[in-house]
Design an enzyme around this catalytic site. Structure first.
Site, PDB file in Angstrom:
ATOM      1  N   THR A   1       0.855  -1.179   0.000  1.00 23.27           N
ATOM      2  CA  THR A   1       0.000   0.000   0.000  1.00 23.27           C
ATOM      3  C   THR A   1       0.899   1.238   0.000  1.00 23.27           C
ATOM      4  OG1 THR A   1      -0.186  -0.063   2.394  1.00 23.27           O
ATOM      5  CG2 THR A   1      -1.917  -1.185   1.140  1.00 23.27           C
TER       6      THR A   1
ATOM      7  N   THR B   1       1.470   4.393   1.563  1.00 22.11           N
ATOM      8  CA  THR B   1       2.224   4.924   2.710  1.00 22.11           C
ATOM      9  C   THR B   1       3.138   3.868   3.292  1.00 22.11           C
ATOM     10  OG1 THR B   1       0.471   6.510   3.196  1.00 22.11           O
ATOM     11  CG2 THR B   1       2.016   6.024   4.981  1.00 22.11           C
ATOM     12  N   CYS B   2       2.663   2.643   3.354  1.00 19.02           N
ATOM     13  CA  CYS B   2       3.454   1.550   3.927  1.00 19.02           C
ATOM     14  C   CYS B   2       4.710   1.275   3.103  1.00 19.02           C
ATOM     15  CB  CYS B   2       2.598   0.283   4.027  1.00 19.02           C
ATOM     16  SG  CYS B   2       1.057   0.539   4.929  1.00 19.02           S
ATOM     17  N   SER B   3       4.579   1.322   1.788  1.00 16.45           N
ATOM     18  CA  SER B   3       5.690   1.010   0.896  1.00 16.45           C
ATOM     19  C   SER B   3       6.595   2.195   0.590  1.00 16.45           C
ATOM     20  CB  SER B   3       5.159   0.467  -0.439  1.00 16.45           C
ATOM     21  OG  SER B   3       4.561  -0.792  -0.250  1.00 16.45           O
TER      22      SER B   3
END
Length: 160
Positions: free
Chosen positions: A47, A49-51
């Site tokens: 996703t 923000t996560c990546s």
């Protein structure tokens, strides 16, 4: 009920991805007991923000945690195959372990699940970070929806 500072982490079976190797099945007690550890959770591998921000910060600062004797775990409610592919794509260094909480059992036991059904994601983990010593929660930080401030690698390095 959400886990609180001073409580023991629940003992749950979980899949661990480390250094792109085959997935190891173990328990959270095996991972956390007798160790100093930071675990941060993301709503989903791959996703935005996560990546783009969350995991990359821990990759960048992994050696600083390691120098302090702190193990680092990244958890998501994704299967082990997704977590392994994400580790490879993010160049996660050996020793920074990804926890695949495929059915959300650990997340639910922590009381930190969220319903992402409105986004087609189903039940996922809230974005949080905790610091544990010997399986006991010493610090716990939970992000407000849409934010990434208190659970970054930089914030956790400053806190521990």
């Amino acid at each position: 009920m959400m886990i609180e500072i001073g409580q023991a982490l629940p003992d749950i079976d979980i899949a661990v991805v480390d250094d792109g190797a085959d997935t190891l099945r173990t328990t959270t007690a095996t991972l956390f007991n007798g160790r100093h550890a930071v675990m941060f959770a993301v709503p989903g591998a791959f996703t935005p923000t996560c990546s783009e921000r969350h995991l990359p910060g821990y990759v960048k600062h992994f050696e600083a945690f390691k120098a302090r004797g702190i193990e680092v775990y990244c958890m998501a409610v994704n299967d082990a195959y997704v977590m392994k592919a994400w580790a490879v794509s993010q160049h996660v260094p050996a020793g920074l372990k990804l926890l695949a909480d495929g059915n959300g059992a650990f997340t639910k036991a922590l009381g930190l699940e969220m319903d992402g059904s409105a986004y087609g994601m189903g039940i996922r983990s809230r974005r949080f970070a905790l610091y544990a010593q010997d399986g006991l929660v010493k610090q716990l930080y939970i992000e407000r929806p849409g934010e990434l401030r208190v659970t970054t690698a930089e914030a956790m390095l400053a806190a521990v």
